[in-house]
Design a protein around this motif. Sequence first.
Motif, PDB file in Angstrom:
ATOM      1  N   ILE A  53      -5.154  89.317 -52.434  1.00 41.84           N
ATOM      2  CA  ILE A  53      -4.334  88.785 -51.351  1.00 41.84           C
ATOM      3  C   ILE A  53      -5.242  88.460 -50.164  1.00 41.84           C
ATOM      4  O   ILE A  53      -5.225  87.367 -49.625  1.00 41.84           O
ATOM      5  N   LEU A  54      -6.043  89.431 -49.814  1.00 44.12           N
ATOM      6  CA  LEU A  54      -6.934  89.260 -48.671  1.00 44.12           C
ATOM      7  C   LEU A  54      -8.367  89.476 -49.120  1.00 44.12           C
ATOM      8  O   LEU A  54      -8.652  90.395 -49.893  1.00 44.12           O
ATOM      9  N   GLU A  55      -9.239  88.611 -48.658  1.00 46.95           N
ATOM     10  CA  GLU A  55     -10.648  88.799 -48.961  1.00 46.95           C
ATOM     11  C   GLU A  55     -11.416  88.610 -47.664  1.00 46.95           C
ATOM     12  O   GLU A  55     -11.275  87.587 -46.989  1.00 46.95           O
ATOM     13  N   ILE A  56     -12.189  89.612 -47.297  1.00 46.34           N
ATOM     14  CA  ILE A  56     -12.960  89.531 -46.065  1.00 46.34           C
ATOM     15  C   ILE A  56     -14.421  89.348 -46.444  1.00 46.34           C
ATOM     16  O   ILE A  56     -14.964  90.134 -47.231  1.00 46.34           O
ATOM     17  N   ARG A  57     -15.020  88.285 -45.925  1.00 44.16           N
ATOM     18  CA  ARG A  57     -16.390  87.960 -46.319  1.00 44.16           C
ATOM     19  C   ARG A  57     -17.298  87.905 -45.109  1.00 44.16           C
ATOM     20  O   ARG A  57     -17.094  87.084 -44.206  1.00 44.16           O
TER      21      ARG A  57
END
Lengths: 246, 291
Positions: free
Chosen positions: A5-9
């Motif tokens: 759902i959420l991906e923090i890069r």
Amino acid sequence: MNDTILEIRHLSKSFGRHEVLRDIDFSVRPGDVTSIIGASGSGKSTLLRCINLLETPTSGEILFHGESITGGKLNANTYRSKVGMVFQSFNLFNNMTVLQNCMVGQTKVLKKSPQEAKENAMKYLRQVGMEPYIKAKPRQISGGQKQRVAIARALAMEPEVLLFDEPTSALDPEMVGEVLSVMRDLAQNGMTMLVVTHEMAFARDVSNHVVFMADGVICEEGEPKALFADPQNQRTREFLSRFRNQ
Amino acid sequence: MDRFLALGQDMALLWGKYWPSYLGGMGSTILLAVVATVIGCVIGLACGILNTIPYTSYDPAPKRFVLKLVRILVRIYVEVFRGTPMVLQAVFIYYGLPYFSNNTMRFDNIWVAAILIVSINTGAYMAESVRGGIVSIDPGQTEGAKAIGMNHFQTMTSVILPQAFRNILPQIGNNFIINIKDTSVMFIISFTEFFAFHRYITGVNNMYFPSAAIEMIGYLIMTLAASFLLRLLEKVLDGADNYELVQSDQLTMAAGTYSHPDRGTPFDERSKEERERIKQQLKFGRNRGDR
């Protein structure tokens, strides 16, 4: 398509020359209950506020269902209506009653009819046990009750992820229990949650993923049982030793 | 003492002769003050919304430029109309506009002109009051509204301004009372309100102090009534101190005491739960806390 759902890069955030977050990388899958733990000032809350775009990240990317929300292409308000947030200081609207607090987002943002919004709001207020108080104003109810209303308000938007920013830190020990039990129920019902917390027991027993932060970086992350029983990182060990000795 | 007696007699004489004019003047004054204060508040609230539109570094350059321009324009409006006397504003708007536009822009109705001038002036003061009111609201309120996806306009109209409005109500009252008194300068555009009649009456019969005393009392009555009504409004806006608990569904009882026509109660011997419980009891003995 991928299943996160959420991906923090590579997320970074600085206030002036002070770097609060450095190169944060992690992702949230549907049904995950992720706890973010760490000392005060380690950047946990800032991370959560960046994820909800209340703070503008300095660099890096946040992907929502694989789509970047930090480039300004996706409408921030539409995105926020799908990502609920519960604050440490509740932030209930002081000019509205409990019921209106839970309805206003649905009628204004989701454009639901008042009738539909009310039914939906009542459903979630019942779930958090605040149904009898729908006519009260926020200043007339206790902290724990305010936080439960805040959770109902976030739930009424039917978000895909719910962010909790230290939801129990402003409450006295008796009220912590009522809020945590609501959160535990949510987790068991499969809600995707991202919880910044100082409640180690909650992080260990309810979440299925724990992230430990210190000085703006993720020091260690993993299964709660493994992380609490046998922390690999020196700082994690120090931080958790206080809790484990209790 | 004699002089006060004489003053009283003259006042009674004047009032007896001219009371319809005095009352009519008071009516015009109040109407102008009320309408102009309301419009001024709307202008002030609009300026408050425009002034606080947020922009981030993500926004495209034209948008940021427009927003900055809007703030500068609002600032200029506030500084100019707050910083010059209303008499001169009246002169420039009422006589200046037709003069400089060769009569293409002029006011056919004195009321429109008066309301416009006083509203614009009040708006400039209100814009600053509203800004103060918005600043005084806890940023958490904005964050709470943003977090459920409200845009700036929705946040302002349904969360921030209702609260800010309550906080600046004393300021609005101030402006209203100032307007009641300051509309007297509208004589410059021959607007006939309470003070204008005083000028007219003293011009006719030279009884200056008796008429001035009537004016004093008249203005005081109007402003006292205004402050009383404003206090009342504040009380109404604050709402009740109490709330009632709501049991919206009378059939919902405390846990364990419900009954269902088809299934009976949990204590019913025929019910599934009861049979299961008896089975468990025989197997493991009674549970603690079991009724």
